[in-house]
Design a protein around this motif. Sequence first.
Motif, PDB file in Angstrom:
ATOM      1  N   UNK B  24       0.539  -1.380  -0.046  1.00  0.00           N
ATOM      2  CA  UNK B  24      -0.365   0.051   0.130  1.00  0.00           C
ATOM      3  C   UNK B  24       0.393   1.104   0.241  1.00  0.00           C
ATOM      4  N   UNK B  25       0.671   2.505  -1.397  1.00  0.00           N
ATOM      5  CA  UNK B  25       0.946   3.382  -1.109  1.00  0.00           C
ATOM      6  C   UNK B  25       1.054   4.598  -2.206  1.00  0.00           C
ATOM      7  N   UNK B 107       9.379  11.369  -3.583  1.00  0.00           N
ATOM      8  CA  UNK B 107       9.150  12.383  -4.367  1.00  0.00           C
ATOM      9  C   UNK B 107       7.571  12.949  -4.467  1.00  0.00           C
ATOM     10  N   UNK B 108       6.260  11.880  -4.523  1.00  0.00           N
ATOM     11  CA  UNK B 108       5.351  11.922  -4.526  1.00  0.00           C
ATOM     12  C   UNK B 108       4.814  12.222  -3.219  1.00  0.00           C
ATOM     13  N   UNK B 109       5.016  11.973  -2.203  1.00  0.00           N
ATOM     14  CA  UNK B 109       4.432  11.818  -1.208  1.00  0.00           C
ATOM     15  C   UNK B 109       5.146  13.934  -1.286  1.00  0.00           C
ATOM     16  N   UNK B 195       1.609  -3.123 -11.347  1.00  0.00           N
ATOM     17  CA  UNK B 195       2.671  -1.634 -10.707  1.00  0.00           C
ATOM     18  C   UNK B 195       2.012  -1.541  -9.652  1.00  0.00           C
ATOM     19  N   UNK B 196       0.294  -1.795  -9.067  1.00  0.00           N
ATOM     20  CA  UNK B 196       0.522  -1.463  -7.337  1.00  0.00           C
ATOM     21  C   UNK B 196       0.511  -2.646  -6.487  1.00  0.00           C
ATOM     22  N   UNK B 197       1.137  -3.890  -7.386  1.00  0.00           N
ATOM     23  CA  UNK B 197       1.767  -4.788  -6.229  1.00  0.00           C
ATOM     24  C   UNK B 197       3.119  -4.695  -6.231  1.00  0.00           C
ATOM     25  N   UNK B 198       3.900  -4.117  -6.675  1.00  0.00           N
ATOM     26  CA  UNK B 198       4.914  -3.484  -6.449  1.00  0.00           C
ATOM     27  C   UNK B 198       5.441  -3.499  -5.194  1.00  0.00           C
ATOM     28  N   UNK B 281       1.310   8.838   5.629  1.00  0.00           N
ATOM     29  CA  UNK B 281       1.839   6.926   6.846  1.00  0.00           C
ATOM     30  C   UNK B 281       2.124   6.056   5.827  1.00  0.00           C
ATOM     31  N   UNK B 282       0.795   6.042   4.608  1.00  0.00           N
ATOM     32  CA  UNK B 282       0.741   4.540   3.980  1.00  0.00           C
ATOM     33  C   UNK B 282       2.583   5.130   3.066  1.00  0.00           C
TER      34      UNK B 282
END
Lengths: 389, 363
Positions: B24-25, B107-109, B195-198, B281-282
């Motif tokens: 989860x990111x 960077x995303x954060x 890609x979401x399961x990285x 947090x995630x």
Amino acid sequence: MRAICILIVAVFVLTGCWDHREIEELGIITGVAIDKPEDSAQSHMLTVTNQYVLPQSISSQVKSGTSGSKPYVNETVTAPSILQTIREQSKFVSRPPYYYHLKTVVISKELAETTDLLKLTYFFNRDHEIRRSVQVFISEEEAETLFNIAPEEDKVPSIYLDKITHNYTTKTAEMAPTISLGDISKYFSHQKSFIIPFASLKENAIYINGGVIVNADSKKVVGVLSKDETRAFNWINERSQGGVIEVFGVDEGQQHPFTFEIKKMSSKVTPNYQNDILTYDIHLSFQGKLGEDWSYDSDQFNQEYVEKQEKAIEERIQSIVVNSIEKAQKEHKVDYYELMEPFRINYTKEWYKIKDDWNQFFTKANFNVDVSVLVEHYQDVGRKLPFKP
Amino acid sequence: MKSALDTTRLTQNQVTIGISLTVLGVGMITLPREVFTAAGIASGWVSVLLTGGLAIGVMFLLITLNNRYPGLSYFQYNRLIVGSWIGGFLTLITTAYYITFAAFETRAMAELIQMFILDRTPVSFTMLIFIGTTVYLVLGGYSAIFRLFELYFPAIITFTLLIMILSANQFEINHIRPFFEGFTPIMKGMSATILSFVGIEIILFIQAHMRNPQRVKKAAVYGVAIPTLLYAIIVIMVGGIMGVGETMTLVYPLMELAKSIEIRNFFFERFETFFIPLWILSIFTTLAVVFYLAALGIKTIFKVKKETAVFSIIPLIYIIAMTPKNINEMFTMGVWVGYSMIVIGIAIPLTLLLVSLVRGQRQ
């Protein structure tokens, strides 16, 4: 050495708020009105009015109980784009505009008939300060005039306008359902036509009467709905669980009106697609009570009489719905009922073929409207005595 | 009694939570757009479940590899399989991958914080604070990281579900109907969800630290199932509330969902404010794990002290995080991180498994 390091880090980490904004210094905007500029030379521009609330003024009135100056300020600017009008304001408004508490956006009908509404509302959906739940209205007059009244109950017109809409689901079916900026964007994304509540000014109050139709293809306002058409819309889409139906009597002459108050209603729309002919079966069922009856003959203790009345109500509703659909097909030529949804779900393959000219397809559809009414009770009094005057 | 008080080894729950929070990111917030854009229709949410099932399968294969070298982590046993030169090279590219991954999360954060909360604070400053916090956590070692995760986990899950519950009144079932329109769109949707399961490949590193390694399969199944279900719920809810077409236009669909929650005339009028810390947090949990693994890689290759390894990657992460010029480049970076994970986290370990089987090695 260690202590110095900690101190230096603390100076950077613990001090300051880069983004602090004093709440008293903010220009809280609760309403935006968009008009066509009066000057025809500026026809490609927009006239935007922002309504700033003045919190001090509201609180002082609450304390002293007197109505002094208006608790809001309207600032009008003309510029080619909405963002530009906001930046333009910075040149003469002392407080930075703050849109987090924006409640209503009003667009004048004149502008909405000539401008692509998707383009017009796009800025509001993009800006992260503005919530998707901001209510949108189309005004009969210039939108700005709606923000210049002094309503009695709620002192700020834009907040007052937002609050009227809370009445719609249970009290009346003659108002178009509320629609937010997010909804508008959603309808356009899914190529659906829809209706926006139509606000008009009467002396010192804003009335919301019916709605205006926005065509998904032209993305402009293409027509105004009457009271009955709005009701038919609310019924077919199950958008309202209230309101009254006036019936002009059970007999041929129809002299003695009575009123049926809707408590609950449900609607079922089933599409049938065979041999290139689309037929909708619309079944509406109503439950409610008889609120008022002018006839001396009325006797609700007699079930036969009540059934007669139920039949009269059914006929009345049916004629409203059938006429409204016919008008949508022949005059407006727009499916603002979202009738494409059941068709899309039940006939997905066929839907992909015709989705780009759905409105055209809709005008050729057939409708079977079937209404059932159940009078559950009739309040405290069941008949009048003596029976004849 | 030593084993009962052994606080440095990971329990089954810690491994489950560790995998969940690493997966989860950033993906959580952009997933609905990616799924619906790839699938084109509402049944895209099925792709999420299928990819989750696939991920569990991959996990089992990775565990099979781990089980051949009990007590050793990937960085230690890869040189046993293919020799120290190729093994060292694999460790190096894996480290490079984790450094890039960490940079992307940072960077995303920072972009999110700048967009929604602190629009005048420089991105570089938020990033430095964020990296600083992570460094502090990573210096505590893996047991500190995973113990902190236990604390965060309920908060992240509860808040995400709370958003779903509060927005449930806007749900329109018609938006996600018809439920089934053939397999092709679902397959297309799967390509976007991979890609979401990285992050699932962290099992290569943490199994060696488990207190009871025989429970690893159970931990892994739960660890993947939790994010899969959460993803599926998010995709269904966003699809049902926004509609497929609208979701395709949104940058952060889940954020928009939080913003559309309306609690009138109340302190919670701006509910999304409560949601941003949750997302931070995630992201932070993902960053902490990949930062730790990057430092571990440096430590293995160059045989340096823990502190040296951790501090030496700070500038690397910072520089790589500052490389994308705009938000589109940042998203492209995320896509490349995802593709690298398929090669570095799955394809290479599975090749190693084959080599190991052919050579008949077993520790």
